[in-house]
Scaffold this motif. Sequence first.
Motif, mmCIF file in Angstrom:
data_model
loop_
_atom_site.group_PDB
_atom_site.id
_atom_site.type_symbol
_atom_site.label_atom_id
_atom_site.label_comp_id
_atom_site.label_asym_id
_atom_site.label_seq_id
_atom_site.Cartn_x
_atom_site.Cartn_y
_atom_site.Cartn_z
ATOM 1 N N GLU B 60 0.818 -1.215 0.000
ATOM 2 C CA GLU B 60 0.000 0.000 0.000
ATOM 3 C C GLU B 60 0.854 1.269 0.000
ATOM 4 N N ALA B 61 2.148 1.121 0.292
ATOM 5 C CA ALA B 61 3.045 2.281 0.251
ATOM 6 C C ALA B 61 3.462 2.647 -1.173
ATOM 7 N N ARG B 108 0.691 -7.804 7.547
ATOM 8 C CA ARG B 108 0.511 -6.383 7.887
ATOM 9 C C ARG B 108 1.655 -5.514 7.364
ATOM 10 N N ASN B 109 1.341 -4.274 7.143
ATOM 11 C CA ASN B 109 2.338 -3.269 6.745
ATOM 12 C C ASN B 109 3.305 -3.074 7.912
ATOM 13 N N LEU B 111 5.365 -0.976 8.607
ATOM 14 C CA LEU B 111 5.527 0.392 9.125
ATOM 15 C C LEU B 111 4.612 0.617 10.336
ATOM 16 N N HIS B 112 3.549 -0.200 10.445
ATOM 17 C CA HIS B 112 2.562 0.012 11.501
ATOM 18 C C HIS B 112 2.521 -1.105 12.541
ATOM 19 N N ALA B 113 2.878 -2.298 12.148
ATOM 20 C CA ALA B 113 2.752 -3.449 13.062
ATOM 21 C C ALA B 113 3.663 -4.571 12.571
ATOM 22 N N GLU B 188 12.726 3.153 8.260
ATOM 23 C CA GLU B 188 11.697 3.409 9.273
ATOM 24 C C GLU B 188 11.172 2.115 9.870
ATOM 25 N N GLY B 189 10.948 1.145 8.997
ATOM 26 C CA GLY B 189 10.410 -0.133 9.471
ATOM 27 C C GLY B 189 11.374 -0.815 10.435
ATOM 28 N N ARG B 192 11.508 1.064 13.759
ATOM 29 C CA ARG B 192 10.316 0.853 14.568
ATOM 30 C C ARG B 192 10.367 -0.440 15.369
ATOM 31 N N HIS B 193 10.948 -1.491 14.768
ATOM 32 C CA HIS B 193 10.886 -2.829 15.384
ATOM 33 C C HIS B 193 12.214 -3.273 15.985
#
Lengths: 321, 321
Positions: B60-61, B108-109, B111-113, B188-189, B192-193
Motif C-alpha cells: 500500500e506504500a 501487515r504493513n 511500518l505500523h505493526a 523506518e520499518g 520501529r521494530h
Amino acid sequence: GDARAADAAAARDGMLTKPPGSLGRLEEIVAWLARWQGRYPPVMDQPQTCVFAGNHGIAEAGISAYPQVVTEQMVLNFERGGAAINQLSAELGARMTVVPLELDRPVRNFLHAPAMTEAESLAAFNAGMRAVRPDGSVLCPGEMGIGNTTSASALCLALLGGPAVEWCGRGSGVSSDVLQRKAQIISEGVERHRESIGDGLDALRILGGREIAAMAGAILAARLLAIPVMLDGFICSVAALALHCSGPDSLAHCMVGHASMEPGHRRLLAHLGLRPLLDLDLRLGEGTGAVLGAILAKAALRCHLGMATFAEAGVDSGTAV
Amino acid sequence: GDARAADAAAARDGMLTKPPGSLGRLEEIVAWLARWQGRYPPVMDQPQTCVFAGNHGIAEAGISAYPQVVTEQMVLNFERGGAAINQLSAELGARMTVVPLELDRPVRNFLHAPAMTEAESLAAFNAGMRAVRPDGSVLCPGEMGIGNTTSASALCLALLGGPAVEWCGRGSGVSSDVLQRKAQIISEGVERHRESIGDGLDALRILGGREIAAMAGAILAARLLAIPVMLDGFICSVAALALHCSGPDSLAHCMVGHASMEPGHRRLLAHLGLRPLLDLDLRLGEGTGAVLGAILAKAALRCHLGMATFAEAGVDSGTAV
C-alpha cells in the motif's frame, strides 16, 4: 542480421507475463537467434556441435601434460561417445560432427617454420566450412589438439601484442616452469615470423593449426548459412579473432558460451567486446562451454515461445511508478 | 553431508577422459549432489520447483510497478502453465508445486505493526516444510509476491546493517524516486521494530512475508530429507539468510543458481560466502534462476555418469610437466 526478426522477438517479450526485461540475457539470446537465423520465431531443434582435431609440431617443445597421441585417442573417444562433449551434446539434443584433420601430419613447429603452407591452411579452412550442416539452428564449434593453447597464445601475441606471459595459461595443466617456457616459446615464435604476418589469416597459417583454421572456416560458413554461432573457450575465440582482424563485423552472429580458466581468454573477449554467458571455471575445450551456452539458449527460447501474454493470462500489466 | 559420496564423485572425476579438474564447477556440482543426497551416484530424475505466493501490506506504500491483485493472477498463471517458471521447469523435467498462502489476508504493513503473529509465521514456515516432496533430487524454491523486494531489503537491513539504500533495488522496475522511498521505508520499518528483532526468525515474522517464511521452511525440510537446494535470487536468498542467522551450517546443502540484478543480492551472497552459478541479469524471481542452475546440474551429472574413463577409452592419462 535480420533486424525485423529481432524486433519481433523483443515485441513479444514485452507482452509476456513478467516485468519488461526481467529475463535479462535470456531475452537477449532469443533476439540474437531470431536476428541471425533471419526468422521469427527462431528454432533450436537442430543444434550442431563440430569438433575439429589437429596435431601441432610445437608439442615437441614439451608444453603439454599429455603426449601427442592423445589427440587421436580422443578422436576415437569422440566417435565412440565417451567424451564430455558427447554427453553435453546429447543433453542439448545436438548432432555432433567430428572432423580429424591429418593427425598423422602435425603442422610444423612454428619455432622453425610456418606451421602451414597456404594450401594446407586453405584446405583446413575449407574442411571447416564444409562441416557445417546447412539446416543447423545454432553451431557450437569445438577442438582437440595437444599443444594448441600454445599456438592460440602465440596468435594472440602476434595479433594483439602485450606481454607474452599474459597470453599464457596452464592449458591441460602444466607447472609454473612450463608456463614460463610457453611464454618464451611464443615470444620467439612471433619474433621469428613478425615480417610475414600481415593479417589474421597469415597469423592463423603461420602460428595456428588445422583445427583452428577449420573453426574459423566453420564460423564464416555459419554466417553465410544464417546459423548463429555459440563460441567456446580460448582456442575457439582465437579462431574467431583471426576473422575479426579481417573485419570486425564478421563476428556479429556470434555469442560466447563461457569464459575459460585460460587467462588469455578473458583478455581476448575484452578485446573482441564479447560478454560470455557462463563462467564455470571450465578449461576443457571440445566445445563444452559452447554447448552449455546453447543449453541456456534452448531454455530461453522455450520460455519465450511457451509463456502466456498478459492478455492471455488475464494479468494486469504494470504502470510506471 | 555424506563425505564418502562426495569423495566417490571426485574419485571418478579423476579417471574420466579429461584433464583433472577441467570441468570446473560442473565437477563441484556433482560432488555437491552426492554429498547432500547422501548417495553415490546421485540422481537428477525428480527435481522439484516450489513456488510460494504471499501478499504484503507494505504494497500500500506504492513501492511496486504492479497492483497487489497481480500476485493472485500470477498464481492462476502458474497453475495454467503460462509463466516463465512453468516453461523452465518443463525444460528441466521438474515437478512444479504452487503454494498460495492466504492471498486474501496480506501480512501487515511493517511500518505500523509486525507483519505476522508468531502463529501466522509458524503456519507459513510449516506450509513450506510440507510442500517439499520427500523423493526430490533437488529443490528449487521460488516466490511471487507484489512488494516482497521491499520486505526482503528490510530483512537484510535488520540482520546485516549498512546503508539502507544499498539493500534496495528496482524490484519489478520502479523509478529512482520510488527507489529512494523504498530505502526510507525500510529504514523506518527496521527502526520501529529494532527492539523486538532478536534473531533471523524474529526478523522474518516482523518484516517478512508468508512466502519468505515458507521458503525458509522448505530449505530446512530439504536438509532433513537429504535433498540439495538450488537457491534462486534475492528474496529466496533472504529466506536462506534467516536460517543462516540461527546457524551458519544450515545452508551447507545449498548452492546458488544465479546472481540477480537486484543489487542487494550480490551483497547478501558475499555475506553468506556463496558463489552463484549464473549471472544472466535476471530479476524475475519465481525460482527461474534456481531452475537454470538445476539445468546445469543435470548436464553436469550426465557428463559425469556418461563419460568414459581413460582406461575404458584407451586414452593415455597425463604426466606432470
